[in-house]
Enzyme design. Structure first.
Site, PDB file in Angstrom:
ATOM      1  N   SER A  46       0.830  -1.212   0.000  1.00 55.98           N
ATOM      2  CA  SER A  46       0.000   0.000   0.000  1.00 55.98           C
ATOM      3  C   SER A  46       0.868   1.268   0.000  1.00 55.98           C
ATOM      4  CB  SER A  46      -0.969   0.005   1.191  1.00 55.98           C
ATOM      5  OG  SER A  46      -0.251  -0.020   2.394  1.00 55.98           O
ATOM      6  N   HIS A  47       2.179   1.123   0.267  1.00 57.42           N
ATOM      7  CA  HIS A  47       3.055   2.302   0.249  1.00 57.42           C
ATOM      8  C   HIS A  47       4.262   2.123  -0.661  1.00 57.42           C
ATOM      9  CE1 HIS A  47       0.410   3.020   3.577  1.00 57.42           C
ATOM     10  NE2 HIS A  47       0.632   4.297   3.353  1.00 57.42           N
ATOM     11  N   THR A 159      -6.117   9.000   8.744  1.00 54.22           N
ATOM     12  CA  THR A 159      -5.926   7.584   9.085  1.00 54.22           C
ATOM     13  C   THR A 159      -4.808   7.444  10.117  1.00 54.22           C
ATOM     14  OG1 THR A 159      -4.578   7.439   7.094  1.00 54.22           O
ATOM     15  CG2 THR A 159      -6.799   6.586   6.940  1.00 54.22           C
ATOM     16  N   ASP A 187      -5.070   0.835   1.384  1.00 56.00           N
ATOM     17  CA  ASP A 187      -5.694  -0.487   1.268  1.00 56.00           C
ATOM     18  C   ASP A 187      -7.139  -0.365   0.786  1.00 56.00           C
ATOM     19  OD1 ASP A 187      -3.520  -2.089   1.906  1.00 56.00           O
ATOM     20  OD2 ASP A 187      -3.830  -1.817   4.054  1.00 56.00           O
ATOM     21  N   LYS A 230     -11.494   3.677  22.039  1.00 55.41           N
ATOM     22  CA  LYS A 230     -10.073   3.619  22.423  1.00 55.41           C
ATOM     23  C   LYS A 230      -9.182   4.049  21.250  1.00 55.41           C
ATOM     24  CE  LYS A 230     -10.962  -0.024  25.748  1.00 55.41           C
ATOM     25  NZ  LYS A 230     -10.493  -1.253  26.387  1.00 55.41           N
ATOM     26  N   GLY A 305       6.290  -6.740  12.150  1.00 55.33           N
ATOM     27  CA  GLY A 305       7.566  -6.536  11.449  1.00 55.33           C
ATOM     28  C   GLY A 305       8.024  -7.801  10.729  1.00 55.33           C
TER      29      GLY A 305
HETATM   30  P1  NDP Z   1      -1.420  -3.431   9.261  1.00 54.88           P
HETATM   31  O1  NDP Z   1      -2.711  -3.561   9.978  1.00 54.88           O
HETATM   32  O2  NDP Z   1      -1.211  -4.234   8.050  1.00 54.88           O
HETATM   33  O3  NDP Z   1      -0.222  -3.798  10.240  1.00 54.88           O
HETATM   34  C1  NDP Z   1      -0.038  -3.049  11.415  1.00 54.88           C
HETATM   35  C2  NDP Z   1       1.101  -3.630  12.216  1.00 54.88           C
HETATM   36  O4  NDP Z   1       0.681  -4.879  12.762  1.00 54.88           O
HETATM   37  C3  NDP Z   1       2.342  -3.928  11.391  1.00 54.88           C
HETATM   38  O5  NDP Z   1       3.449  -3.632  12.163  1.00 54.88           O
HETATM   39  C4  NDP Z   1       2.237  -5.418  11.088  1.00 54.88           C
HETATM   40  O6  NDP Z   1       3.488  -6.048  10.931  1.00 54.88           O
HETATM   41  C5  NDP Z   1       1.544  -5.928  12.331  1.00 54.88           C
HETATM   42  N1  NDP Z   1       0.709  -7.092  12.074  1.00 54.88           N
HETATM   43  C6  NDP Z   1      -0.126  -7.284  11.036  1.00 54.88           C
HETATM   44  N2  NDP Z   1      -0.770  -8.460  11.185  1.00 54.88           N
HETATM   45  C7  NDP Z   1      -0.314  -9.013  12.323  1.00 54.88           C
HETATM   46  C8  NDP Z   1      -0.599 -10.229  13.022  1.00 54.88           C
HETATM   47  N3  NDP Z   1      -1.469 -11.109  12.559  1.00 54.88           N
HETATM   48  N4  NDP Z   1       0.055 -10.465  14.174  1.00 54.88           N
HETATM   49  C9  NDP Z   1       0.948  -9.580  14.655  1.00 54.88           C
HETATM   50  N5  NDP Z   1       1.253  -8.412  14.046  1.00 54.88           N
HETATM   51  C10 NDP Z   1       0.620  -8.133  12.904  1.00 54.88           C
HETATM   52  O7  NDP Z   1      -1.097  -1.902   8.967  1.00 54.88           O
HETATM   53  P2  NDP Z   1      -2.089  -0.721   8.568  1.00 54.88           P
HETATM   54  O8  NDP Z   1      -2.901  -1.209   7.441  1.00 54.88           O
HETATM   55  O9  NDP Z   1      -2.792  -0.214   9.760  1.00 54.88           O
HETATM   56  O10 NDP Z   1      -1.071   0.384   8.067  1.00 54.88           O
HETATM   57  C11 NDP Z   1      -0.304   0.139   6.905  1.00 54.88           C
HETATM   58  C12 NDP Z   1       0.684   1.227   6.678  1.00 54.88           C
HETATM   59  O11 NDP Z   1       0.030   2.421   6.304  1.00 54.88           O
HETATM   60  C13 NDP Z   1       1.578   1.602   7.854  1.00 54.88           C
HETATM   61  O12 NDP Z   1       2.899   1.400   7.435  1.00 54.88           O
HETATM   62  C14 NDP Z   1       1.302   3.093   8.076  1.00 54.88           C
HETATM   63  O13 NDP Z   1       2.445   3.864   8.423  1.00 54.88           O
HETATM   64  C15 NDP Z   1       0.802   3.521   6.722  1.00 54.88           C
HETATM   65  N6  NDP Z   1      -0.014   4.734   6.781  1.00 54.88           N
HETATM   66  C16 NDP Z   1       0.519   5.926   6.357  1.00 54.88           C
HETATM   67  C17 NDP Z   1      -0.226   7.090   6.414  1.00 54.88           C
HETATM   68  C18 NDP Z   1       0.349   8.409   6.014  1.00 54.88           C
HETATM   69  O14 NDP Z   1      -0.366   9.392   6.024  1.00 54.88           O
HETATM   70  N7  NDP Z   1       1.605   8.511   5.668  1.00 54.88           N
HETATM   71  C19 NDP Z   1      -1.619   7.073   6.863  1.00 54.88           C
HETATM   72  C20 NDP Z   1      -2.056   5.788   7.327  1.00 54.88           C
HETATM   73  C21 NDP Z   1      -1.285   4.654   7.267  1.00 54.88           C
HETATM   74  P3  NDP Z   1       4.105  -6.358   9.483  1.00 54.88           P
HETATM   75  O15 NDP Z   1       4.769  -5.073   9.068  1.00 54.88           O
HETATM   76  O16 NDP Z   1       5.044  -7.482   9.710  1.00 54.88           O
HETATM   77  O17 NDP Z   1       2.967  -6.738   8.587  1.00 54.88           O
END
Ligand code: NDP
Length: 336
Positions: A46-47, A159, A187, A230, A305
């Site tokens: 997504s990025h 977001t 996404d 929350k 991560g």
């Molecule tokens: P996700 O929900 O995909 O993941 C969030 C975190 O949870 C990640 O560190 C991920 O690790 C971890 N994770 C995911 N699934 C599991 C699991 N089953 N068990 C344990 N840990 C898990 O991320 P989002 O969709 O919320 O966000 C995606 C990206 O969007 C982020 O990088 C965020 O910075 C970016 N973003 C940027 C914005 C901007 O304005 N610049 C605005 C909003 C979002 P892993 O990396 O290993 O998948």
């Protein structure tokens, strides 16, 4: 879909050429291309290159200044500010990075408050290198009003991601990075493009009714915060830290209507750095591993991560998998 593989340096060079073609300085192009290619390499789709349209549209409309020269200010011994001058956030961070580390080493803790900045990427690329150098890092960014606060009727928050990175003694750093909306906007766009529905509870349509249709969320609707009241409070905190504290805009405060197609929010970013070497008791990295081991003993198999680190290993070994259509599109963007 036909897939081709590209080496990391080749993808960086291709993206750099696109940024320069769309008017950024060479320095800004190098920083953004590296950032975007790292997202693609780590499977943070997504990025990754998906965001190139947003970057180039924002540059082409004149909404963001790709040649901006950020200005660093020292507000206090442990409080640095950077005015990004309507440029991207990553070059502003690059300007303040070494001083931030120096202040953190001297004081145990320091922060960098970036304003007048555009952040269109994930946050982990900004933080992970700090953890690799032994620091604990926390960052927040606000974006554009597309998330309804809990109990509200209209979008106020972005977001609003929050990310955290910490060193371990011997392994990969602990890093999580997450939007505080039910899901990231990128996404939602990908789901719309691929004809997929959103999970229940992700968003509302233009009448405020719950919907799983990504187009309804994108066209007049809005996302909801994760975790009800929350998550909403955490998102509120991110607005306060990224805007009120930095001097940047709240997600609802900037007007980009004069730049149709612009996709980069003009807001702020906060980075807090802590020197893990100042921890009491056993070394921080050792204690971090004690916690991870205990979580693993409790049955946890997937750590934040981990997904990215695995994708990185794959990409390093095989090259970064890119759709042939995407690669052709990038090459055309660079050459036009
Ligand atoms: P996700 O929900 O995909 O993941 C969030 C975190 O949870 C990640 O560190 C991920 O690790 C971890 N994770 C995911 N699934 C599991 C699991 N089953 N068990 C344990 N840990 C898990 O991320 P989002 O969709 O919320 O966000 C995606 C990206 O969007 C982020 O990088 C965020 O910075 C970016 N973003 C940027 C914005 C901007 O304005 N610049 C605005 C909003 C979002 P892993 O990396 O290993 O998948």
């Amino acid at each position: 879909m036909a897939v081709s593989h590209i080496a990391f340096p080749d993808l960086v060079a291709l993206l750099e050429a696109i940024f320069v073609r769309f008017g950024t300085s060479r320095q800004v192009a190098a920083i953004l291309a590296d950032n975007c290619a790292r997202c693609e390499r780590d499977g943070a789709k997504s990025h990754g290159v998906f965001r190139m349209k947003g970057y180039t549209d924002s540059l082409a409309t004149g909404w963001v200044d790709g040649r901006a020269e950020p200005v660093l200010e020292e507000a206090a011994a442990g409080f640095l500010r950077v005015d990004a001058q309507n440029g991207f956030a990553q070059p502003a961070l690059a300007l303040g990075r070494d001083v931030l580390i120096e202040k953190t080493r001297a004081n145990g803790i320091a922060l960098l408050a970036i304003r007048n900045s555009h952040h269109l990427s994930a946050l982990w690329p900004d933080l992970e290198p700090f953890a690799e150098q032994g620091f604990i890092a926390l960052s927040t960014v606000n974006s554009f009003a597309c998330t309804v606060p809990h109990g509200g009727q209209s979008a106020v928050f972005g977001t609003n991601p929050i990310a955290f990175a910490a060193p371990t003694r011997s392994g990969e750093p602990v890093v999580f990075d997450m939007a505080t909306s039910s899901m990231a906007n990128g996404d939602v766009q990908i789901a719309a493009r691929e004809g997929n529905q959103l999970p229940a509870g992700a968003g509302v349509d233009s009448n405020g009714n719950p919907t799983t249709d990504p187009s309804a969320v994108l066209n007049g609707g809005a996302l909801l915060p994760f975790g009800g009241h929350k998550g909403s409070s955490i998102s509120m905190m991110i607005e306060l830290l990224s805007a009120a504290l930095t001097g940047g805009n709240y997600s609802f405060e900037f007007d980009w209507s004069g730049h149709p197609g612009a996709a980069t929010p003009l807001t702020g970013q906060l980075i807090i750095l802590i020197d893990a070497a100042r921890a009491g008791g056993a070394p921080f990295g050792v204690r971090a591993e004690t916690l991870i081991d205990e979580m693993a003993s409790a049955g946890v198999k997937r750590f934040p991560g981990q997904h990215r680190f695995a994708a990185r290993k794959r990409s390093d070994a095989e090259g970064i998998a890119l759709g042939v259509d995407d690669l052709n599109w990038l090459e055309a963007l660079a050459a036009d």
